[in-house]
Design a protein around this motif. Sequence first.
Motif, PDB file in Angstrom:
ATOM      1  N   PRO A   1       2.873   4.794 -20.189  1.00 34.07           N
ATOM      2  CA  PRO A   1       2.107   3.668 -19.647  1.00 34.07           C
ATOM      3  C   PRO A   1       2.638   3.308 -18.257  1.00 34.07           C
ATOM      4  O   PRO A   1       3.824   3.442 -17.981  1.00 34.07           O
ATOM      5  CB  PRO A   1       2.380   2.529 -20.637  1.00 34.07           C
ATOM      6  CG  PRO A   1       2.939   3.173 -21.855  1.00 34.07           C
ATOM      7  CD  PRO A   1       3.574   4.454 -21.414  1.00 34.07           C
ATOM      8  N   VAL A   2       1.746   2.871 -17.410  1.00 34.58           N
ATOM      9  CA  VAL A   2       2.103   2.458 -16.055  1.00 34.58           C
ATOM     10  C   VAL A   2       2.072   0.939 -16.006  1.00 34.58           C
ATOM     11  O   VAL A   2       1.138   0.313 -16.508  1.00 34.58           O
ATOM     12  CB  VAL A   2       1.109   3.042 -15.028  1.00 34.58           C
ATOM     13  CG1 VAL A   2       1.415   2.544 -13.629  1.00 34.58           C
ATOM     14  CG2 VAL A   2       1.127   4.562 -15.079  1.00 34.58           C
ATOM     15  N   ASN A   3       3.079   0.349 -15.412  1.00 31.83           N
ATOM     16  CA  ASN A   3       3.111  -1.098 -15.245  1.00 31.83           C
ATOM     17  C   ASN A   3       2.111  -1.468 -14.158  1.00 31.83           C
ATOM     18  O   ASN A   3       2.285  -1.089 -12.997  1.00 31.83           O
ATOM     19  CB  ASN A   3       4.522  -1.554 -14.858  1.00 31.83           C
ATOM     20  CG  ASN A   3       4.619  -3.052 -14.721  1.00 31.83           C
ATOM     21  OD1 ASN A   3       3.610  -3.748 -14.655  1.00 31.83           O
ATOM     22  ND2 ASN A   3       5.840  -3.557 -14.676  1.00 31.83           N
ATOM     23  N   PRO A   4       1.083  -2.227 -14.494  1.00 38.90           N
ATOM     24  CA  PRO A   4       0.053  -2.543 -13.503  1.00 38.90           C
ATOM     25  C   PRO A   4       0.475  -3.572 -12.460  1.00 38.90           C
ATOM     26  O   PRO A   4      -0.221  -3.754 -11.466  1.00 38.90           O
ATOM     27  CB  PRO A   4      -1.108  -3.074 -14.355  1.00 38.90           C
ATOM     28  CG  PRO A   4      -0.459  -3.617 -15.574  1.00 38.90           C
ATOM     29  CD  PRO A   4       0.755  -2.750 -15.810  1.00 38.90           C
ATOM     30  N   ASP A   5       1.624  -4.223 -12.638  1.00 38.84           N
ATOM     31  CA  ASP A   5       2.034  -5.295 -11.725  1.00 38.84           C
ATOM     32  C   ASP A   5       2.096  -4.859 -10.267  1.00 38.84           C
ATOM     33  O   ASP A   5       1.817  -5.646  -9.366  1.00 38.84           O
ATOM     34  CB  ASP A   5       3.376  -5.885 -12.147  1.00 38.84           C
ATOM     35  CG  ASP A   5       3.289  -6.639 -13.464  1.00 38.84           C
ATOM     36  OD1 ASP A   5       2.152  -6.959 -13.895  1.00 38.84           O
ATOM     37  OD2 ASP A   5       4.348  -6.895 -14.070  1.00 38.84           O
ATOM     38  N   LYS A   6       2.451  -3.590 -10.020  1.00 35.57           N
ATOM     39  CA  LYS A   6       2.541  -3.109  -8.638  1.00 35.57           C
ATOM     40  C   LYS A   6       1.167  -2.829  -8.031  1.00 35.57           C
ATOM     41  O   LYS A   6       1.037  -2.691  -6.824  1.00 35.57           O
ATOM     42  CB  LYS A   6       3.372  -1.828  -8.571  1.00 35.57           C
ATOM     43  CG  LYS A   6       4.830  -2.011  -8.961  1.00 35.57           C
ATOM     44  CD  LYS A   6       5.654  -0.777  -8.656  1.00 35.57           C
ATOM     45  CE  LYS A   6       5.226   0.390  -9.510  1.00 35.57           C
ATOM     46  NZ  LYS A   6       6.094   1.568  -9.380  1.00 35.57           N
ATOM     47  N   PHE A   7       0.144  -2.754  -8.863  1.00 34.11           N
ATOM     48  CA  PHE A   7      -1.156  -2.316  -8.401  1.00 34.11           C
ATOM     49  C   PHE A   7      -2.254  -3.369  -8.506  1.00 34.11           C
ATOM     50  O   PHE A   7      -3.325  -3.192  -7.949  1.00 34.11           O
ATOM     51  CB  PHE A   7      -1.602  -1.083  -9.206  1.00 34.11           C
ATOM     52  CG  PHE A   7      -0.617   0.039  -9.152  1.00 34.11           C
ATOM     53  CD1 PHE A   7      -0.559   0.887  -8.080  1.00 34.11           C
ATOM     54  CD2 PHE A   7       0.285   0.220 -10.209  1.00 34.11           C
ATOM     55  CE1 PHE A   7       0.355   1.925  -8.037  1.00 34.11           C
ATOM     56  CE2 PHE A   7       1.204   1.245 -10.177  1.00 34.11           C
ATOM     57  CZ  PHE A   7       1.253   2.101  -9.080  1.00 34.11           C
ATOM     58  N   VAL A   8      -2.004  -4.429  -9.253  1.00 37.44           N
ATOM     59  CA  VAL A   8      -3.044  -5.402  -9.541  1.00 37.44           C
ATOM     60  C   VAL A   8      -2.674  -6.753  -8.937  1.00 37.44           C
ATOM     61  O   VAL A   8      -1.552  -7.232  -9.109  1.00 37.44           O
ATOM     62  CB  VAL A   8      -3.254  -5.553 -11.064  1.00 37.44           C
ATOM     63  CG1 VAL A   8      -4.316  -6.617 -11.368  1.00 37.44           C
ATOM     64  CG2 VAL A   8      -3.610  -4.227 -11.703  1.00 37.44           C
ATOM     65  N   ARG A   9      -3.632  -7.318  -8.245  1.00 39.04           N
ATOM     66  CA  ARG A   9      -3.491  -8.661  -7.689  1.00 39.04           C
ATOM     67  C   ARG A   9      -4.729  -9.457  -8.062  1.00 39.04           C
ATOM     68  O   ARG A   9      -5.799  -8.901  -8.307  1.00 39.04           O
ATOM     69  CB  ARG A   9      -3.363  -8.636  -6.153  1.00 39.04           C
ATOM     70  CG  ARG A   9      -2.145  -7.904  -5.643  1.00 39.04           C
ATOM     71  CD  ARG A   9      -0.887  -8.748  -5.919  1.00 39.04           C
ATOM     72  NE  ARG A   9       0.317  -8.058  -5.471  1.00 39.04           N
ATOM     73  CZ  ARG A   9       1.149  -7.412  -6.254  1.00 39.04           C
ATOM     74  NH1 ARG A   9       0.916  -7.301  -7.520  1.00 39.04           N
ATOM     75  NH2 ARG A   9       2.237  -6.867  -5.771  1.00 39.04           N
ATOM     76  N   TYR A  10      -4.601 -10.767  -8.091  1.00 34.91           N
ATOM     77  CA  TYR A  10      -5.731 -11.645  -8.374  1.00 34.91           C
ATOM     78  C   TYR A  10      -5.971 -12.543  -7.179  1.00 34.91           C
ATOM     79  O   TYR A  10      -5.030 -12.995  -6.540  1.00 34.91           O
ATOM     80  CB  TYR A  10      -5.454 -12.495  -9.620  1.00 34.91           C
ATOM     81  CG  TYR A  10      -5.354 -11.667 -10.885  1.00 34.91           C
ATOM     82  CD1 TYR A  10      -6.480 -11.440 -11.664  1.00 34.91           C
ATOM     83  CD2 TYR A  10      -4.137 -11.106 -11.279  1.00 34.91           C
ATOM     84  CE1 TYR A  10      -6.388 -10.662 -12.819  1.00 34.91           C
ATOM     85  CE2 TYR A  10      -4.049 -10.342 -12.428  1.00 34.91           C
ATOM     86  CZ  TYR A  10      -5.172 -10.123 -13.182  1.00 34.91           C
ATOM     87  OH  TYR A  10      -5.087  -9.370 -14.318  1.00 34.91           O
ATOM     88  N   LEU A  11      -7.229 -12.797  -6.892  1.00 32.25           N
ATOM     89  CA  LEU A  11      -7.584 -13.650  -5.768  1.00 32.25           C
ATOM     90  C   LEU A  11      -8.065 -14.974  -6.292  1.00 32.25           C
ATOM     91  O   LEU A  11      -8.799 -15.062  -7.223  1.00 32.25           O
ATOM     92  CB  LEU A  11      -8.692 -12.955  -4.939  1.00 32.25           C
ATOM     93  CG  LEU A  11      -9.167 -13.678  -3.716  1.00 32.25           C
ATOM     94  CD1 LEU A  11      -8.041 -13.827  -2.687  1.00 32.25           C
ATOM     95  CD2 LEU A  11     -10.336 -12.937  -3.105  1.00 32.25           C
TER      96      LEU A  11
END
Length: 183
Positions: free
Chosen positions: A173-183
């Motif tokens: 599994p890949v940690n999405p924290d490095k790739f996902v942001r919220y506006l």
Amino acid sequence: MDTLELLLHRRSNKKLTHPAPNAEQLAQIFQAAFRAPDHGKLQPYRFIVIEGEGLKRLEVLLKAAAQELNLDEKQAAKAEKICGQPMVIAVVAKIDKTIEKVPAWEQMLTAGCATYSIQLAAQNLGFDNVWITGKWVDGSALRQAFECGATDKVIALIMLGTAKSQPDKEPKPVNPDKFVRYL
């Protein structure tokens, strides 16, 4: 196979053997490709199925491209590996730069989505695959054999067949924290 399960466990596999998809299975695979997002309904792609004697011709074309483009021995040797697979599907992006409503980059993305749909549909039918490119896709003899126009781009050679063996490890599994942001 459940769709989410398929997406979470899809991976590339270069160790393939026969059988490859039959005509009925290929028809299903291409129907999936035709469902890719397609602004303007342009279908900016073509598919070339290469198997049997066609693989020998592809090998000649790839080796010619390696020579034309001054690729090293290691790159040239990959032609034999590619053409030693049960089937290869080439994907050509048919880009029309004159369509203002659908820019070239969107057409390219559509062709890429269609390519990924081929991979997913094949995987769902029990066939492993890998999407490769390489500099040789710009070889002039290869482009001519694939009937490419000036703005067309060979974006994929999908090696396709039955897995010789299953990979040893499950995808991490890949940690999405490095790739996902919220506006």
